[in-house]
Design a protein around this motif. Structure first.
Motif, short mmCIF file in Angstrom:
data_model
loop_
_atom_site.label_atom_id
_atom_site.label_comp_id
_atom_site.label_asym_id
_atom_site.label_seq_id
_atom_site.Cartn_x
_atom_site.Cartn_y
_atom_site.Cartn_z
N GLY A 202 0.78 -1.33 -0.05
CA GLY A 202 -0.11 0.00 0.01
C GLY A 202 0.98 1.28 0.10
N VAL A 203 1.97 1.23 -0.62
CA VAL A 203 2.85 2.57 -0.62
C VAL A 203 2.31 3.42 -1.71
CG1 VAL A 203 4.82 3.23 -1.87
CG2 VAL A 203 5.02 1.25 -0.30
N LYS A 204 2.28 4.53 -1.42
CA LYS A 204 1.89 5.77 -1.96
C LYS A 204 2.68 6.53 -2.72
CE LYS A 204 -2.51 6.55 0.15
NZ LYS A 204 -3.25 7.60 1.67
N MET A 205 3.84 6.58 -2.25
CA MET A 205 5.03 7.38 -3.02
C MET A 205 6.13 6.60 -3.10
SD MET A 205 6.76 10.39 -3.70
CE MET A 205 6.33 11.71 -3.19
N ALA A 206 6.59 6.44 -4.54
CA ALA A 206 8.09 5.92 -4.56
C ALA A 206 8.83 6.57 -5.39
CB ALA A 206 7.95 4.71 -5.35
N VAL A 207 10.13 7.06 -4.85
CA VAL A 207 11.13 7.94 -5.38
C VAL A 207 12.72 7.65 -5.37
CG1 VAL A 207 10.73 9.04 -3.04
CG2 VAL A 207 11.65 10.41 -5.04
N GLY A 208 13.26 7.89 -6.37
CA GLY A 208 14.73 7.57 -6.06
C GLY A 208 15.47 8.33 -7.30
N TYR A 209 16.51 7.93 -7.34
CA TYR A 209 17.55 8.34 -8.30
C TYR A 209 18.31 7.12 -9.14
CZ TYR A 209 21.12 10.86 -11.02
OH TYR A 209 22.02 11.19 -12.29
N GLY B 299 9.12 13.84 3.58
CA GLY B 299 8.02 14.57 3.65
C GLY B 299 6.73 13.78 3.29
N ALA B 300 6.61 12.89 2.30
CA ALA B 300 5.52 11.85 2.19
C ALA B 300 5.36 11.06 3.21
CB ALA B 300 5.93 10.94 0.93
N SER B 301 6.26 10.84 4.28
CA SER B 301 6.22 10.09 5.50
C SER B 301 5.41 10.61 6.17
CB SER B 301 7.43 9.22 5.78
OG SER B 301 7.26 8.65 7.17
N ILE B 302 5.94 12.04 6.70
CA ILE B 302 5.69 12.79 7.70
C ILE B 302 4.16 12.99 7.37
CG2 ILE B 302 5.81 15.27 8.97
CD1 ILE B 302 8.75 14.62 8.53
N GLY B 303 3.85 13.24 6.00
CA GLY B 303 2.40 13.57 5.39
C GLY B 303 1.39 12.33 5.77
N GLY B 304 1.82 11.25 6.00
CA GLY B 304 1.05 10.05 6.41
C GLY B 304 1.21 9.03 5.66
N ALA B 305 1.98 9.15 4.51
CA ALA B 305 1.88 7.90 3.34
C ALA B 305 2.81 6.95 3.74
CB ALA B 305 2.22 8.29 1.95
N ARG B 306 2.81 5.65 3.23
CA ARG B 306 3.80 4.68 2.93
C ARG B 306 4.81 4.92 2.00
NH1 ARG B 306 2.13 -1.35 5.05
NH2 ARG B 306 1.95 -0.99 7.21
N THR B 307 5.95 5.16 2.13
CA THR B 307 6.91 5.81 1.04
C THR B 307 7.85 4.73 1.06
OG1 THR B 307 6.45 7.95 2.16
CG2 THR B 307 8.42 7.81 0.77
N LEU B 308 8.40 4.81 -0.47
CA LEU B 308 9.73 3.98 -0.87
C LEU B 308 10.60 4.98 -1.31
CD1 LEU B 308 11.08 1.02 -1.33
CD2 LEU B 308 10.03 1.14 -3.39
N VAL B 309 11.91 4.71 -1.02
CA VAL B 309 13.10 5.51 -1.53
C VAL B 309 14.13 4.43 -2.12
CG1 VAL B 309 14.59 7.29 -1.38
CG2 VAL B 309 12.50 7.49 0.06
N THR B 310 14.31 4.61 -3.22
CA THR B 310 15.51 3.69 -3.90
C THR B 310 16.65 4.49 -4.26
OG1 THR B 310 14.71 3.79 -6.18
CG2 THR B 310 13.53 2.39 -4.67
N MET B 311 17.66 3.51 -4.23
CA MET B 311 19.29 4.02 -4.72
C MET B 311 20.20 3.16 -4.52
SD MET B 311 19.68 5.88 -0.99
CE MET B 311 18.05 6.28 -0.88
#
Lengths: 592, 205
Positions: free
Chosen positions: A19-26, A62-74
């Motif tokens: 149920g992740v809402k935001m996925a972000v990376g480089y 920011g997404a996590s503090i905003g309440g969403a399950r968040t994935l960051v990749t690198m």
């Protein structure tokens, strides 16, 4: 349902299921396919590339503090860039579950170092999970969100190249619907001024104690008993290698790697005559276990450099006197030519490197396709340290050597956006006489052509306004700016000369796009007139894969050249430098 | 089938379709009810470097990579690359190799390195079973030099215990739609290669 998924695809699937809402990376090998899979298959999740890992991490926070399950990749070195927000986010903790992937690259298949990022989790006082196959990559990612929310902590999922790029069978399920969380103002938790941070550091210390208890009971740390007197403690792909060569021993399989289940390990070691730790790269488990006063061995048999393999593990077990036969034959390496990666036929970086080589100046390099310019026969780079380092390196070199010697920095467009901008700002501020060539091919080409702020498209394919490099550079205060067609050798050469002679920092922007991205660019191919070719080898020295040696030779026995017309993109560079004008367009050749 | 274990090492040069080939084989094995792991290294190797992919098929697979000396089938999409990895073979293993020749710039631009005179003959000296296929030529006949990988998959399919339909279905699902027909043709040419050529397929011990 069963699917064949790579570790990276399994992580993406896991994010979807959790149920992740935001996925972000480089992008960065071996992590890139996680977000690519998100954008391709799991489009209900908002996914984006950020200009670099630090920004990606901050967006994720920011997404996590905003309440969403968040994935960051690198990739592993990407965490160096994101280390600043990580160290403090470990203090604030999360709201929506926050998991970041560190994809490490043992053996440096495509990296500049092979750091073991399990150490980073310890450094930041946060837990990490270490999957050993695709199924675990998915399962552990989903579980990591529960851990993150239950213990109020960011969690690291530590992958390695062999896990990221190995396909295995995965059982997929329908997504969970995690309980919705809302942003709640809480500056004592999220604003790390010293007085708040001091309070949070105490919370972090207590959290580690709680996590250590959890580590003793999590199903990701478990014993496989075969009634052996030999115990193996292992995790990640190293566990698979050990199981492959010695399935008969007892195993303490570590999946939740920090804090370690030291009490369970103590009992496991006590119940065996000898216990070895089999882990790839650094002795992360071994050192902690030894520090707890428990007797184990590991690195002295398996080594700390490079990737493990079944053969290496077998050799180590034999050295430890635990297995007799080693089915490892001494491999007879064929005495063959090497086949290093090269710049593609028609690559627009080639013209810039030819010009720099001709000028014989010091060239500070950076991370991207153009790093290949260091290889024979181009030999066009003098440094390569990390993303964005080229400009800073050039400034330092110029300040100590003086501007008379001339220093040129080369950097790609994606790398410039990643961390070159601040370097250029330094050059302007401190009035350095460096010349910066931004090799703008309008793609993050090395990792497969990902979008970035200069391409005009997002990860999910939405059209957006593109950042104009020229305007950006001028806004930073660069007065000397020139754009050049790197397919035009003479123009490139004189442009570099001119800008190097100009006082103050100067920027040259090359204008040709990547020949592969977004669509392979092919023009009319060239051919070589073997009558006119005198075998001088000038065209061989530009290292174009489309140019090969023919069976015909000149009077001194040197091979004349031929062009593979299926590879030639018609970039014209070889024709420009051929002293006998033997290289002609296919159509001109037919007429001649 | 549960007793059987197959270690397949696929080697070639960036752009030859090593990764797609290994994905097809892995998918077929999974659909046949076997455990499978496929491990590959890409990244920089996409720029004309060596690409290798390990496929391991069995009842339960642990290591994603094959041990040296344990390769049952070495698939070489480029003949010198097959030679580079022939030392990984089991004595009873089989090499399936295309006559494809790709000479890198480093060989043409220096005196230091040489492409082997007759890589196929060298392979035959070093391995017991070598099936050499003029896949480059066949691919040319089919109108696309990129079909070498599917032709060799067709040859390999004769040596593995999976039904024809499994192969065809997986090729249909993994290959881009407009290339499906020609890939199925290439696969069929590979299937025919051994039976049509008259020599029986080598058997594993």
């Amino acid at each position: 349902m069963k699917q064949l998924l790579s570790g990276n695809e399994a992580v993406a699937r896991g994010a979807y299921e959790a149920g992740v809402k935001m996925a972000v990376g480089y992008p960065g090998t071996p992590s890139t396919e996680i977000l690519e899979t998100m954008a391709e298959r799991h489009r209900s999740v908002y996914s984006q590339w950020s200009p670099n890992e630090k920004v990606a991490f901050e967006v994720g926070i920011g997404a996590s503090i905003g309440g969403a399950r968040t994935l960051v990749t690198m990739k592993h070195v990407g965490l160096n860039v994101a280390a600043d927000p990580l160290m403090t986010f470990a203090y604030t903790g999360v709201n929506g579950g926050f998991v970041f992937v560190s994809a490490d690259d043992p053996e440096m298949h495509s990296s500049q170092n092979e750091q073991d990022n399990r150490i980073f989790a310890r450094f930041a006082n946060i837990p990490f999970l270490e999957p050993a196959d695709s199924q675990e990559s998915k399962d552990m990612l989903v579980a990591a969100y529960e851990i993150s929310e239950r213990f109020d902590t960011p969690v690291m999922l530590r992958m390695t190249t062999r896990i990221s790029h190995t396909m295995g069978i995965v059982e997929v399920i329908e997504p969970l619907q995690p309980q919705e969380r809302k942003f709640v103002k809480n500056p004592e938790k999220y604003v790390m001024i010293p007085s708040n941070a001091k309070v949070r550091h105490v919370v972090v210390a207590q959290r580690l104690i709680d996590l250590a208890k959890y580590s003793e009971q999590t199903p990701f740390n478990y014993i496989e008993s075969n009634g052996s007197k030999v115990g193996i403690i292992s995790g990640g792909v190293a566990y698979q290698y050990a199981k492959e060569v010695a399935p008969q021993f007892d195993y303490y399989k570590i999946g939740f790697g920090y804090p370690l289940p030291l009490e369970g390990i103590r009992q496991f070691v006590a119940a065996h005559d000898i216990t070895l730790v089999v882990e790839e790269l650094e002795p992360v488990y071994e050192d902690q276990i030894k520090a707890a006063g428990v007797k184990v061995e590991g690195k002295k048999y398996f080594g700390a450099l490079g990737e493990l393999s079944p053969s290496r593990v077998a050799k180590g077990l034999k050295e430890a006197g635990l297995i007799d036969k080693v089915v490892v034959p001494e491999i007879t390496q064929e005495d063959l030519f090497p086949r290093p990666p090269v710049l593609c036929p028609g690559c627009p970086h080639r013209g810039a490197f030819m010009a720099l080589k001709k000028l014989g100046v010091a060239v500070t390099g950076d991370i991207g396709c153009y790093t290949l310019g260091v290889l024979k026969p181009l030999n066009a780079l003098d440094t390569c340290i990390c993303m964005g380092a080229s400009i800073g390196n050039a400034i330092g070199m110029e300040k100590v050597q003086g501007s008379a010697t001339g220093t040129v920095a080369v950097i790609g467009d994606s790398t410039f956006f990643h961390s070159g901008i601040t370097g250029l700002l330094d050059a302007v501020y401190n009035q350095s006489n460096v010349t910066v060539i931004i090799l703008d091919n309008r793609a993050t080409a090395m990792t497969g052509g990902q979008e970035h702020p200069g391409t005009g498209k997002t990860l999910m394919g939405e059209p957006v306004g593109r950042t104009d490099i020229q305007e950006l550079v001028r806004a930073l205060g660069v007065k000397n700016f020139e754009e050049v067609d790197a397919y035009d050798f003479d123009a490139t050469l004189s442009c570099v000369k001119r800008q190097m002679a100009t006082p103050g920092p100067s920027v040259i922007l090359t204008s040709r796009p990547c020949v592969l991205m977004p669509k392979r660019i092919m023009d009319e191919p060239y051919q070589i007139d073997l009558e006119l070719c005198n075998g001088c080898s000038a065209c061989f020295r530009i290292s174009c894969p489309a140019i090969a040696a023919s069976t015909e030779t000149n009077e001194r026995g040197h091979a004349k050249a031929i062009i593979d017309e299926t590879l030639c993109t018609g970039c014209t560079l070889c024709a420009q430098i051929c002293p006998t004008e033997a290289i002609l367009l296919k159509s001109q050749f037919a007429k001649a | 089938m549960s007793e059987q274990f197959y270690n397949i090492l696929i080697v070639g040069v960036g752009g030859q379709g090593v990764l797609l080939a290994s994905e097809i084989i892995s998918q077929v094995a999974m659909n046949a009810g076997m455990d499978v792991k496929k491990s590959e290294i890409h990244g920089m190797s996409q720029r004309g470097g060596v690409v290798t992919s390990h496929v391991r098929i069995g009842k339960k697979v642990y290591s994603p990579t094959i041990q040296q000396g344990e390769v049952d089938f070495l698939m070489g999409f480029e003949k010198a690359e097959a030679l580079r990895f022939v030392g990984w073979m089991k004595k009873t293993g089989t090499v399936v190799v295309s006559h494809t020749t790709l000479v890198p710039a480093i060989v043409t631009s220096s005196k230091e390195f040489h492409y082997p005179e007759d890589a196929i003959a060298d392979l035959k000296n070093k391995a017991h079973n070598v099936i050499d296929v003029e896949a480059d030529k066949i691919a040319g006949e089919l109108g696309n030099p990129r079909l070498v990988n599917t032709i060799l998959i067709g040859v390999l399919a004769n040596l593995l215990p999976f039904e024809e339909k499994l192969w065809v279905d997986v090729i249909k699902s993994l290959v881009k739609e407009k290339f499906v027909a020609v890939n199925l043709q290439a696969f069929a040419r590979g299937r025919e290669f051994i039976w049509g050529g008259g020599s029986p397929p080598p058997r594993r011990n």
